[in-house]
Each structure stands twice: as structure tokens, then as C-alpha cells.
Design a protein around this motif. Structure first.
Motif, mmCIF file in Angstrom:
data_model
loop_
_atom_site.group_PDB
_atom_site.id
_atom_site.type_symbol
_atom_site.label_atom_id
_atom_site.label_comp_id
_atom_site.label_asym_id
_atom_site.label_seq_id
_atom_site.Cartn_x
_atom_site.Cartn_y
_atom_site.Cartn_z
ATOM 1 N N UNK A 30 0.819 -1.211 0.000
ATOM 2 C CA UNK A 30 0.000 0.000 0.000
ATOM 3 C C UNK A 30 0.855 1.264 0.000
ATOM 4 N N UNK A 31 1.899 1.284 0.820
ATOM 5 C CA UNK A 31 2.687 2.499 0.997
ATOM 6 C C UNK A 31 4.031 2.458 0.283
ATOM 7 N N UNK A 32 4.128 1.645 -0.769
ATOM 8 C CA UNK A 32 5.359 1.588 -1.561
ATOM 9 C C UNK A 32 5.652 2.984 -2.121
ATOM 10 N N UNK A 33 6.865 3.462 -1.877
ATOM 11 C CA UNK A 33 7.260 4.775 -2.374
ATOM 12 C C UNK A 33 6.879 5.938 -1.475
ATOM 13 N N UNK A 34 6.184 5.672 -0.373
ATOM 14 C CA UNK A 34 5.818 6.723 0.568
ATOM 15 C C UNK A 34 6.767 6.615 1.764
ATOM 16 N N UNK A 35 7.233 7.752 2.256
ATOM 17 C CA UNK A 35 8.226 7.748 3.338
ATOM 18 C C UNK A 35 7.573 7.532 4.698
ATOM 19 N N UNK A 36 7.062 6.323 4.903
ATOM 20 C CA UNK A 36 6.417 5.959 6.161
ATOM 21 C C UNK A 36 7.102 4.739 6.750
ATOM 22 N N UNK A 37 7.147 4.690 8.063
ATOM 23 C CA UNK A 37 7.660 3.535 8.792
ATOM 24 C C UNK A 37 6.565 3.058 9.734
ATOM 25 N N UNK A 38 6.611 1.786 10.080
ATOM 26 C CA UNK A 38 5.586 1.286 10.982
ATOM 27 C C UNK A 38 6.134 0.285 11.988
ATOM 28 N N UNK A 39 5.371 0.197 13.066
ATOM 29 C CA UNK A 39 5.616 -0.763 14.134
ATOM 30 C C UNK A 39 4.345 -1.581 14.272
ATOM 31 N N UNK A 40 4.481 -2.901 14.328
ATOM 32 C CA UNK A 40 3.325 -3.792 14.450
ATOM 33 C C UNK A 40 3.327 -4.458 15.818
ATOM 34 N N UNK A 41 2.200 -4.397 16.490
ATOM 35 C CA UNK A 41 2.023 -5.049 17.783
ATOM 36 C C UNK A 41 0.983 -6.147 17.594
ATOM 37 N N UNK A 42 1.417 -7.407 17.740
ATOM 38 C CA UNK A 42 0.525 -8.552 17.496
ATOM 39 C C UNK A 42 0.205 -9.245 18.810
ATOM 40 N N UNK A 57 5.576 9.111 9.602
ATOM 41 C CA UNK A 57 6.579 9.543 8.639
ATOM 42 C C UNK A 57 6.103 10.766 7.886
ATOM 43 N N UNK A 58 6.614 10.915 6.673
ATOM 44 C CA UNK A 58 6.268 12.057 5.832
ATOM 45 C C UNK A 58 5.509 11.568 4.604
ATOM 46 N N UNK A 59 4.508 12.338 4.197
ATOM 47 C CA UNK A 59 3.726 11.971 3.012
ATOM 48 C C UNK A 59 3.339 13.228 2.246
ATOM 49 N N UNK A 60 2.846 13.011 1.028
ATOM 50 C CA UNK A 60 2.407 14.129 0.189
ATOM 51 C C UNK A 60 0.979 14.572 0.521
ATOM 52 N N UNK A 61 0.263 13.802 1.334
ATOM 53 C CA UNK A 61 -1.134 14.117 1.639
ATOM 54 C C UNK A 61 -1.229 15.359 2.504
ATOM 55 N N UNK A 62 -2.199 16.196 2.201
ATOM 56 C CA UNK A 62 -2.392 17.441 2.934
ATOM 57 C C UNK A 62 -3.559 17.386 3.912
ATOM 58 N N UNK A 63 -4.306 16.269 3.920
ATOM 59 C CA UNK A 63 -5.461 16.152 4.814
ATOM 60 C C UNK A 63 -5.787 14.679 5.038
ATOM 61 N N UNK A 64 -6.605 14.445 6.055
ATOM 62 C CA UNK A 64 -7.077 13.094 6.316
ATOM 63 C C UNK A 64 -7.914 12.581 5.140
ATOM 64 N N UNK A 65 -8.682 13.470 4.527
ATOM 65 C CA UNK A 65 -9.523 13.076 3.398
ATOM 66 C C UNK A 65 -8.686 12.570 2.224
#
Length: 103
Positions: A30-42, A57-65
């Protein structure tokens, strides 16, 4: 300009083990090419596998919408099958200097 991006997702399915690697794959696609990192708690509880994904992280999106629109257009069927909840905060960069806002 990029925005500070904070996303939390909760994925749930019937207990069968090793759910975190599957969720990691959803997020990687889903986030290929987007500068996001994640932590998973299972964890497993009451016969269910639960994975909470904390993403930042950082993304190009300017809003939640805009973020929701991107996810709706790009997420896999499995992502939607297991997603049970989410919250998100998008903080767009402000133009200008931090002191006066104009320079």
C-alpha cells in the motif's frame, strides 16, 4: 511540501498465527514509495489474532480526506477484510518561518 503523517490501524482475524507478517505485506504494498515507517504489535485474544499498526513519517497528503482517498483506491481486498478500525492525523507543513510565518 510533505506533511507529518500518523496513522493507526487495527486488523483482526480468527486466530491462526503469524498475522503480523501478513499485515506487514499489506502495508508494504500500500505504501510503496511513501516515506512511512511502521511498528506492528501482534497479540491473540479470545480466539482472534489482533495486529495494531502504528505508522508515522512524511507523506504528500495534505489532509485526512486525501489519505483516506489514497487508501480506498490502493488497498488490497485482504487489507479491507481484516481492517476493524483506524485513526489518522495529517499535519501539513506550514510555509514561512516559525517565528513570523512570512519569511
Amino acid at each position: 511540501m510533505n506533511s507529518e503523517t500518523y496513522l493507526d490501524f487495527c486488523f483482526v482475524r480468527e486466530q491462526s498465527g503469524d498475522f503480523a507478517p501478513e499485515v506487514d505485506q499489506f502495508l508494504s504494498e500500500l505504501f510503496k514509495g511513501v516515506r512511512l515507517n511502521w511498528y506492528l504489535d501482534e497479540k491473540s485474544q479470545d480466539g482472534m489474532d489482533i495486529v495494531v499498526a502504528e505508522i508515522k513519517g512524511m507523506s504528500k497528503w495534505q489532509s485526512e480526506e486525501e489519505t483516506i482517498e489514497f487508501i480506498e483506491e490502493n488497498a488490497s481486498k485482504s487489507f479491507w477484510k481484516y481492517l476493524q478500525g483506524y485513526q489518522m492525523y495529517i499535519y501539513p507543513a506550514k510555509r514561512g518561518c516559525g517565528s513570523c510565518g512570512t519569511h
